[in-house]
Design an enzyme around this catalytic site. Sequence first.
Site, short mmCIF file in Angstrom:
data_model
loop_
_atom_site.label_atom_id
_atom_site.label_comp_id
_atom_site.label_asym_id
_atom_site.label_seq_id
_atom_site.Cartn_x
_atom_site.Cartn_y
_atom_site.Cartn_z
N GLY A 105 -58.92 118.07 23.27
CA GLY A 105 -59.94 117.03 23.41
C GLY A 105 -60.63 116.74 22.10
O GLY A 105 -60.36 117.37 21.07
N GLY A 129 -62.90 117.35 19.73
CA GLY A 129 -63.81 118.43 19.36
C GLY A 129 -64.87 117.98 18.36
O GLY A 129 -65.94 118.57 18.27
N LYS A 143 -65.26 109.93 14.05
CA LYS A 143 -64.65 111.25 13.81
C LYS A 143 -65.50 112.00 12.79
O LYS A 143 -65.84 111.44 11.74
CB LYS A 143 -63.23 111.04 13.28
CG LYS A 143 -62.43 112.29 12.99
CD LYS A 143 -60.96 111.89 12.85
CE LYS A 143 -60.08 113.01 12.34
NZ LYS A 143 -58.67 112.56 12.24
N ASP A 163 -66.72 123.29 13.80
CA ASP A 163 -68.10 122.88 13.51
C ASP A 163 -68.37 121.42 13.86
O ASP A 163 -69.49 120.93 13.70
CB ASP A 163 -68.43 123.14 12.03
CG ASP A 163 -67.57 122.33 11.08
OD1 ASP A 163 -66.70 121.57 11.55
OD2 ASP A 163 -67.76 122.45 9.85
N GLY A 164 -67.34 120.72 14.29
CA GLY A 164 -67.53 119.32 14.68
C GLY A 164 -67.62 118.35 13.52
O GLY A 164 -67.84 117.15 13.71
N ARG A 220 -53.03 109.45 24.32
CA ARG A 220 -52.02 110.26 23.63
C ARG A 220 -51.07 110.86 24.64
O ARG A 220 -51.40 110.93 25.84
CB ARG A 220 -52.72 111.42 22.88
CG ARG A 220 -53.87 110.99 22.02
CD ARG A 220 -54.94 112.10 21.94
NE ARG A 220 -56.16 111.59 21.30
CZ ARG A 220 -56.47 111.76 20.02
NH1 ARG A 220 -55.67 112.47 19.27
NH2 ARG A 220 -57.56 111.24 19.51
N ASP A 262 -50.80 115.94 20.83
CA ASP A 262 -52.13 115.31 20.86
C ASP A 262 -52.28 114.28 19.74
O ASP A 262 -53.24 113.52 19.72
CB ASP A 262 -53.24 116.36 20.77
CG ASP A 262 -53.05 117.32 19.61
OD1 ASP A 262 -51.99 117.96 19.55
OD2 ASP A 262 -53.95 117.41 18.76
N ASN A 263 -51.32 114.26 18.82
CA ASN A 263 -51.37 113.28 17.73
C ASN A 263 -50.29 112.22 17.89
O ASN A 263 -49.89 111.59 16.92
CB ASN A 263 -51.22 113.98 16.38
CG ASN A 263 -52.43 114.85 16.05
OD1 ASN A 263 -53.53 114.61 16.55
ND2 ASN A 263 -52.24 115.85 15.22
N ASP A 316 -54.01 109.88 13.29
CA ASP A 316 -54.42 111.16 12.72
C ASP A 316 -53.70 111.48 11.41
O ASP A 316 -52.77 112.28 11.35
CB ASP A 316 -54.26 112.31 13.73
CG ASP A 316 -55.51 112.44 14.58
OD1 ASP A 316 -56.42 111.61 14.41
OD2 ASP A 316 -55.59 113.37 15.40
P1 AMP Z 1 -56.08 117.64 14.71
O1 AMP Z 1 -54.86 118.48 14.53
O2 AMP Z 1 -56.91 117.45 13.48
O3 AMP Z 1 -55.76 116.34 15.34
O4 AMP Z 1 -57.06 118.43 15.69
C1 AMP Z 1 -56.62 119.21 16.75
C2 AMP Z 1 -57.78 119.57 17.66
O5 AMP Z 1 -58.76 120.33 16.96
C3 AMP Z 1 -58.51 118.40 18.25
O6 AMP Z 1 -58.89 118.76 19.56
C4 AMP Z 1 -59.72 118.26 17.37
O7 AMP Z 1 -60.80 117.62 18.01
C5 AMP Z 1 -60.04 119.71 17.04
N1 AMP Z 1 -60.75 119.88 15.78
C6 AMP Z 1 -60.23 119.75 14.53
N2 AMP Z 1 -61.19 120.00 13.61
C7 AMP Z 1 -62.33 120.30 14.27
C8 AMP Z 1 -63.66 120.65 13.88
N3 AMP Z 1 -64.01 120.78 12.59
N4 AMP Z 1 -64.56 120.88 14.86
C9 AMP Z 1 -64.22 120.78 16.15
N5 AMP Z 1 -62.99 120.45 16.58
C10 AMP Z 1 -62.05 120.21 15.66
MG MG Z 2 -55.64 114.96 16.36
#
Ligand code: AMP
Ligand code: MG
Length: 491
Positions: free
Chosen positions: A92, A94, A115, A127-128, A185, A254-255, A264
Site C-alpha cells: 500500500g 506507505g 509521494k 519514515d513516509g 496496479r 506493485d509497480n 515508479d
Molecule cells: P517502491 O518499491 O518504492 O515502489 O515501494 C514499495 C513499498 O514500500 C510501497 O508500499 C511503498 O509505499 C513503501 N515505501 C517505500 N519507501 C517508504 C518510506 N520511506 N516510508 C514508508 N513506506 C515506504
Molecule cells: Mg512502488
Amino acid sequence: MTTVERSHFAFDNTYARELTGLYEPWRANVVADPRLLAFNDELADELGLDSAFLRSPDGVAVLVGNVVPDGAEPIAQAYSGHQFGGFSPRLGDGRALLLGELIDVRGRRRDIHLKGSGRTPFARGGDGKAAIGPMLREFIMGEAMHALGVPTTRALAVVATGESIARESLLPGAVLARVASSHLRVGTFQFAATTHDNDLLKRLADYAIARHYPEVAGADNPYLSFYERVVDAQAALIARWMNLGFIHGVMNTDNMTISGETIDYGPCAFMDAFNPETVFSSIDHQGRYAYGNQPMIGQWNLARLAEAIVTLFDDDTDTAVKLATDVLVSFTERFHTYWLAGMRAKLGFDGVAEGDVEIVNDLLALLHSERVDFTSFFRTLSRSLRGDSSRLDALFANRMGLLAWMPRWRSRLGADDAAVAERMDAVNPMYVPRNHLVEEALAAGTHGDLSVMSNLLEVLSDPYSERAGLERWAEPAPIEYTEGYATFCGT
Ligand code: AMP
Ligand code: MG
C-alpha cells in the site's frame, strides 16, 4: 488550515467512492517550509489547472500536502506485491496519498497523487518521506519517457519540504505531485484477492474496466477480455522499453500498472553499451530485473494478476485456469510482434520480410560483443545513409562484424536513402536521460541549483531532433562511469 476555492480544482473521486475496502482515508504531514523546486506547466495546462495559482504559496501548500483543497479526499491506497519474487500481502501507499481525480482538458480522468507526504497506515518501518534527488529523478524520467512517446505517469511538481530525512546520510526532503491515468496496479488486484471478498474483487475489476478498457464491458467474458487487454498493454509497453534501452529496475507487481503506463521511477536507467545483463539497481543482486529479463518478468507479473482474478473468468476452476493460461501464453507472441515492429522501424525497414529477426538479432549480438552505445548506434546508422559513416565507425573498435552486417541491412532498405534516414530518426532518439546527465542534474538540484535540470528537461522534451550545440547531451558517459553506476531504490 485554510481551504482553497473550489474553482481551482474539480475533483471527482471515483476510487474513494466505489472502492471502500481498498484504501484508508488519510492526511499528509504538514511541513514547515515548503519551497517549489520544479513545476510542469505543460501538464498543468493539460489538467486545466491554474499554473500561476499552483506556483503561489497557496498552490505550493496544496502540492506539498499542507492544505487539502476543496473536493479532494486524500486516501492511502491498499495493494499487495511480489517484491523480487516474494509476496507481501500488505504494502500500500506507505508514503503517498491519492489526493483525488481530475478530468483533464481532453476529458481523460487523471489521478493526482502525492509521494513523500508522510507515514500512512501502510508505512510499516518506513519514515513516509522522500528525498529531493529521487523525486527530481522521477520528474526527469517521466518527462523523458513522455517525450519519447512511452505511456507513463508524469510529475506535476516537486516541492522541497525543508525537512532533513535520514538515509545513509541526512538528505533534504521533498514531495512529488504525480499524475497517472490511475494508480491501479497488479498489486491492487492481489490485495483484493487476499480479502477473499469476491464482491470486492468484482467491483475492482468493473472499476478498472470502466476506467481503462470500457470497450470490453460488453464482451462475452468481460473479465477475461479485460485481462487480455492488460496483457496486451504491458506487452506493448515493455516492447517500447526494450526498443529504447530502458531498464525499469524494480518490476515488482506493485509497480506494474493496469493502464499500461510506466510507474515508479526508482532505480531505472537507460542502458549505454548494449548488454542484456545490464542492471543498475543497487538492491537487485541477482539481476532479476536486468534489461534482458524484462519481458519474462512482465509475463511473470501478469501470471500473478491472473491468479488474483481467475475466479472471475469462469465458475468452473479448470475452465477458468485454461482461459487464463491461453491469454497469459499469448504475451510472448504479442511482445515479440510489438518488439519486432519497433526494431524494424529503428532500422528503417518498410513492411515485413523473411529474415528480419535474424538481421535484428545478429545486430544485437554485435552491439553486445563490441559494447556499442545502444542509443548512439541507431543515429549514427541513419547518418551513414546520409553519406557520413565516421561516427558509426568510431563506435566500433573492431569493424569486422559491422562490415559483414551492413550489406544485409542495406539490401533490406528502400531506394530513397534520405527518406529512410528520416524515418529512422523519427523513432531513434538523439537524446535520452543518460545516467551521468541525470546525476549531474540531481546533484545540482539537491543543492538548490535547478538550472541543470531545467536545461536537461529542455533537451529531453524534443528527443528525436538533433540540434546544434547539444552535442554534450548526446554523448555516452565514460565507460568507467557506466560500469560502476548504481541507482538506489525508493529512497
Ligand atoms: P517502491 O518499491 O518504492 O515502489 O515501494 C514499495 C513499498 O514500500 C510501497 O508500499 C511503498 O509505499 C513503501 N515505501 C517505500 N519507501 C517508504 C518510506 N520511506 N516510508 C514508508 N513506506 C515506504
Ligand atoms: Mg512502488
